[in-house]
Design an enzyme around this catalytic site. Structure first.
Site, mmCIF file in Angstrom:
data_model
loop_
_atom_site.group_PDB
_atom_site.id
_atom_site.type_symbol
_atom_site.label_atom_id
_atom_site.label_comp_id
_atom_site.label_asym_id
_atom_site.label_seq_id
_atom_site.Cartn_x
_atom_site.Cartn_y
_atom_site.Cartn_z
ATOM 1 N N GLU A 2 8.393 4.241 5.648
ATOM 2 C CA GLU A 2 8.743 3.984 4.240
ATOM 3 C C GLU A 2 7.479 3.885 3.402
ATOM 4 O OE1 GLU A 2 11.343 0.935 3.184
ATOM 5 O OE2 GLU A 2 12.961 1.525 4.544
ATOM 6 N N ASN A 47 0.814 -1.221 0.000
ATOM 7 C CA ASN A 47 0.000 0.000 0.000
ATOM 8 C C ASN A 47 0.846 1.269 0.000
ATOM 9 O OD1 ASN A 47 -2.125 -1.688 0.041
ATOM 10 N ND2 ASN A 47 -3.035 -0.913 1.937
ATOM 11 N N MET A 48 0.295 2.316 -0.584
ATOM 12 C CA MET A 48 1.031 3.563 -0.768
ATOM 13 C C MET A 48 1.535 4.139 0.547
ATOM 14 S SD MET A 48 -0.122 6.908 -2.924
ATOM 15 C CE MET A 48 -0.190 5.927 -4.418
ATOM 16 N N LYS A 49 0.746 4.019 1.605
ATOM 17 C CA LYS A 49 1.145 4.616 2.889
ATOM 18 C C LYS A 49 2.344 3.912 3.488
ATOM 19 C CE LYS A 49 -2.184 1.754 5.367
ATOM 20 N NZ LYS A 49 -3.402 1.742 6.192
ATOM 21 N N GLY A 50 2.561 2.650 3.139
ATOM 22 C CA GLY A 50 3.764 1.968 3.569
ATOM 23 C C GLY A 50 3.786 1.584 5.025
#
Length: 300
Positions: free
Chosen positions: A175, A168-171
């Site tokens: 990161e 997922n983009m949020k990491g």
């Protein structure tokens, strides 16, 4: 850490303190500071034992629950059990009743065993650590196109925390996940995905890598599911074309290789670990990069 000072904790309790930028332990009982330079501590790597208060003293702390009511007999049972585990000078320092028929214990004891560190060899993922920018630059220059990744928790596993952290983009842990990487095209199919559906998606999008997360592992059900996925990938003729990667709290690289996977990632893995491995392994197979090349620093 040559030249770096560290503290050894004396008995009797105390607290850490900092002097001239160096942390130390101040003993409340003896009212003096104990300083020991790590660079002067000699550890016998052929006979490594737990560290409690001093090197090689063997002291450990452990906790467990017994399915018996709290009381003197339960305490004695816990002590005897620890002695059978190889602990000496066992001390039950805490016990607490749980619902009337279980007891939780905290134990101190001295381990009588040691291990020879010089004989230990552990298979590790062959990759070099890279940052977000380094990974993207590496893919751009060494591969020249986006890397396609499909990921899911397969079988009965409904816990997506691991695969979400990586994809997922949020990491995770500060990161970004692979969805945020401009040179990755990532598909996260979610939880309880049949292995057949994951493989079908990999074929549909022409995936370079298949990531599977296994969190629920009671009774080793993850072994059967991972074996099934590996066999399915092989049967579809994809094995030579895709990287097969597994992650989870009870996954090791050694287990992953035994099951026919290219890499296994356990606790502590962050998105850049997985991204760097995929990029480097693909480039290595394409013949556009060798592990001896920079500019990356040495990794795990």
């Amino acid at each position: 850490m040559p030249g770096v000072w560290w503290r050894l904790r004396p008995r009797g309790g105390g607290g850490s303190c900092c002097k001239n930028g160096v942390w130390a332990w101040r003993s409340y009982s003896v009212r003096r500071e104990v300083w020991v330079a790590v660079s002067t501590v000699k550890v016998d790597r052929s006979r490594v034992r737990p560290y409690g208060d001093t090197i090689d003293d063997g002291w450990i702390q452990m906790s467990f629950t017994l399915p018996v009511s709290c009381g003197p007999e339960a305490t004695r049972a816990a002590q005897l059990l620890c002695e059978k585990m190889g602990l000496d000078d066992v001390r039950v320092v805490y016990s607490h009743d749980i619902a009337g028929s279980f007891t939780f214990f905290v134990i101190y004891g001295r381990c009588v065993h040691s291990v020879d560190l010089t004989t230990i060899e552990v298979p590790k993922v062959n990759m070099k650590h890279m940052t977000f920018d380094e990974i993207n630059d590496f893919i751009k220059t060494r591969i020249g196109r986006k890397i396609v990744v499909v990921a899911a928790c397969t079988g009965t596993d409904a816990h997506t925390v691991g695969i979400d952290a990586i994809i997922n983009m949020k990491g995770y842990a500060g990161e970004y996940g692979l969805e945020r990487y401009p040179w990755f095209e990532a598909y996260n199919l979610g939880s309880q995905v049949p292995n057949e559906a994951l493989v079908a998606k990999a074929i549909e999008v022409g995936a370079d890598a298949i990531l599977v997360s296994q969190v629920v592992t009671q009774r080793n059900i993850h072994i059967d599911n991972l074996t099934h996925l590996a066999e399915l990938v092989e049967a579809e003729g994809l094995r030579g074309r895709v990287l097969l990667i597994v992650g989870g709290p009870r996954i090791s690289h050694e287990l992953a290789v035994e099951l026919g996977y290219d890499a296994g990632f356990g606790p502590g893995t962050v998105p850049s670990h997985v991204g760097a491995f995929i990029a480097q392994e693909l480039a290595r197979r394409m013949g556009t990069w060798t592990p001896s090349e920079g500019p990356c620093s040495e990794g795990t």
